[in-house]
Design a protein around this motif. Structure first.
Motif, mmCIF file in Angstrom:
data_model
loop_
_atom_site.group_PDB
_atom_site.id
_atom_site.type_symbol
_atom_site.label_atom_id
_atom_site.label_comp_id
_atom_site.label_asym_id
_atom_site.label_seq_id
_atom_site.Cartn_x
_atom_site.Cartn_y
_atom_site.Cartn_z
ATOM 1 N N ALA A 48 16.852 7.725 -16.973
ATOM 2 C CA ALA A 48 16.285 7.077 -16.503
ATOM 3 C C ALA A 48 15.343 6.121 -18.513
ATOM 4 C CB ALA A 48 16.315 6.198 -15.788
ATOM 5 N N ASN A 49 15.282 7.412 -19.409
ATOM 6 C CA ASN A 49 14.067 7.159 -20.408
ATOM 7 C C ASN A 49 15.266 6.410 -21.527
ATOM 8 O OD1 ASN A 49 12.201 8.259 -22.384
ATOM 9 N ND2 ASN A 49 12.578 10.208 -21.701
ATOM 10 N N THR A 50 14.259 5.562 -22.204
ATOM 11 C CA THR A 50 14.865 4.151 -22.490
ATOM 12 C C THR A 50 14.501 5.008 -24.116
ATOM 13 O OG1 THR A 50 14.983 2.897 -20.931
ATOM 14 C CG2 THR A 50 15.377 2.501 -23.803
ATOM 15 N N THR A 51 13.650 5.654 -24.092
ATOM 16 C CA THR A 51 13.135 6.657 -25.473
ATOM 17 C C THR A 51 14.581 7.595 -25.947
ATOM 18 O OG1 THR A 51 10.842 6.090 -24.910
ATOM 19 C CG2 THR A 51 11.236 7.566 -26.461
ATOM 20 N N MET A 52 14.839 8.457 -24.872
ATOM 21 C CA MET A 52 15.651 9.250 -24.759
ATOM 22 C C MET A 52 16.763 8.710 -25.710
ATOM 23 S SD MET A 52 15.060 12.781 -22.205
ATOM 24 C CE MET A 52 16.115 13.195 -22.876
ATOM 25 N N VAL A 53 17.347 7.655 -25.100
ATOM 26 C CA VAL A 53 18.583 7.412 -24.844
ATOM 27 C C VAL A 53 18.429 6.716 -27.083
ATOM 28 C CG1 VAL A 53 20.134 5.378 -25.348
ATOM 29 C CG2 VAL A 53 18.919 6.533 -22.470
ATOM 30 N N LEU A 54 17.325 6.240 -27.238
ATOM 31 C CA LEU A 54 16.771 5.358 -28.560
ATOM 32 C C LEU A 54 17.230 6.309 -29.329
ATOM 33 C CD1 LEU A 54 14.846 2.575 -28.085
ATOM 34 C CD2 LEU A 54 16.398 2.152 -28.700
ATOM 35 N N ALA A 55 16.696 7.256 -29.448
ATOM 36 C CA ALA A 55 16.351 8.221 -30.631
ATOM 37 C C ALA A 55 17.692 9.201 -30.387
ATOM 38 C CB ALA A 55 15.125 9.698 -29.571
#
Length: 216
Positions: free
Chosen positions: A180-187
């Motif tokens: 549930a890590n939005t930063t990783m998904v966006l990266a």
């Protein structure tokens, strides 16, 4: 935004490694698809009845959701202990690449100016010589457009291949979803998009290089 930039800075080595894995599977699949699709597209110009059937079959593969196709391949390839990982992802990408490559090759060869063919025949060229020296060069813009479409498509679908253990930039997206890590998904998503844009730009340059002057 700061968190995203910080993530890229801290995890650059890992992202680079995932990108190389991504490019490996996409590159091998696309090259294989070209070696299969271009000859098929050329052959279909001599058999219009078969052309309709083959193009429809290739269209069917495009309508199958990638995750579903991966799911079908898992039990099939499990027979040879290759149900997950590189092989099913590679085969799926090759199948997805066929429609744009075959269709564009077929259309490109078909649309070559008949006067150019007549001129080639008048010079005493054989069928293979005419194909290699006249038809393929003049069809190159359309053929390369198909290759570019297939490559960008494969880069996107290749991200989903991470769900069956094929690696690549999709791993970052998958781990981001699990955590549930939005930063990783966006990266991961941004990395995939950048790779797709760069690949299309490079192929566009190659297309211009291979296209004879005056060919549209």
């Amino acid at each position: 935004m700061n968190e995203l930039i910080e993530y890229f800075v801290k995890n650059y080595p890992f992202l680079w490694g995932y990108m190389l894995d991504h490019l490996e599977i996409v590159g091998l699949a696309t090259i294989t698809a070209i070696l299969i699709g271009v000859p098929i597209g050329i052959y279909l110009t001599t058999n219009k009845y078969l052309a309709g059937t083959i193009l429809q079959l290739a269209s069917v593969f495009m309508t199958i959701p990638s995750i579903a196709l991966f799911g079908v391949m898992i039990p099939v390839l499990s027979v040879i202990n290759q149900g997950v990982g590189f092989l099913p992802a590679f085969l799926a990408l090759v199948l997805y690449s066929q429609l744009p490559i075959i269709r564009n090759t077929y259309t490109g060869i078909q649309n070559v100016d008949p006067q150019l063919r007549d001129a080639a025949n008048g010079l005493g060229m054989t069928t293979l010589q005419r194909l290699w020296k006249v038809e393929i060069p003049n069809a190159m813009p359309l053929i390369m457009a198909g290759v570019r479409t297939a490559t960008v498509l494969n880069i996107g679908i290749g991200a989903i291949a991470a769900f069956i253990g094929a690696g690549g930039l999709g791993v970052v997206i998958y781990q981001g979803i699990v955590r549930a890590n939005t930063t990783m998904v966006l990266a991961g998503a941004i990395s995939v998009a950048v790779v797709a844009i760069l690949a299309d730009f490079i192929l566009k340059l190659i297309q211009k290089k291979l296209t004879p002057k005056g060919a549209n």
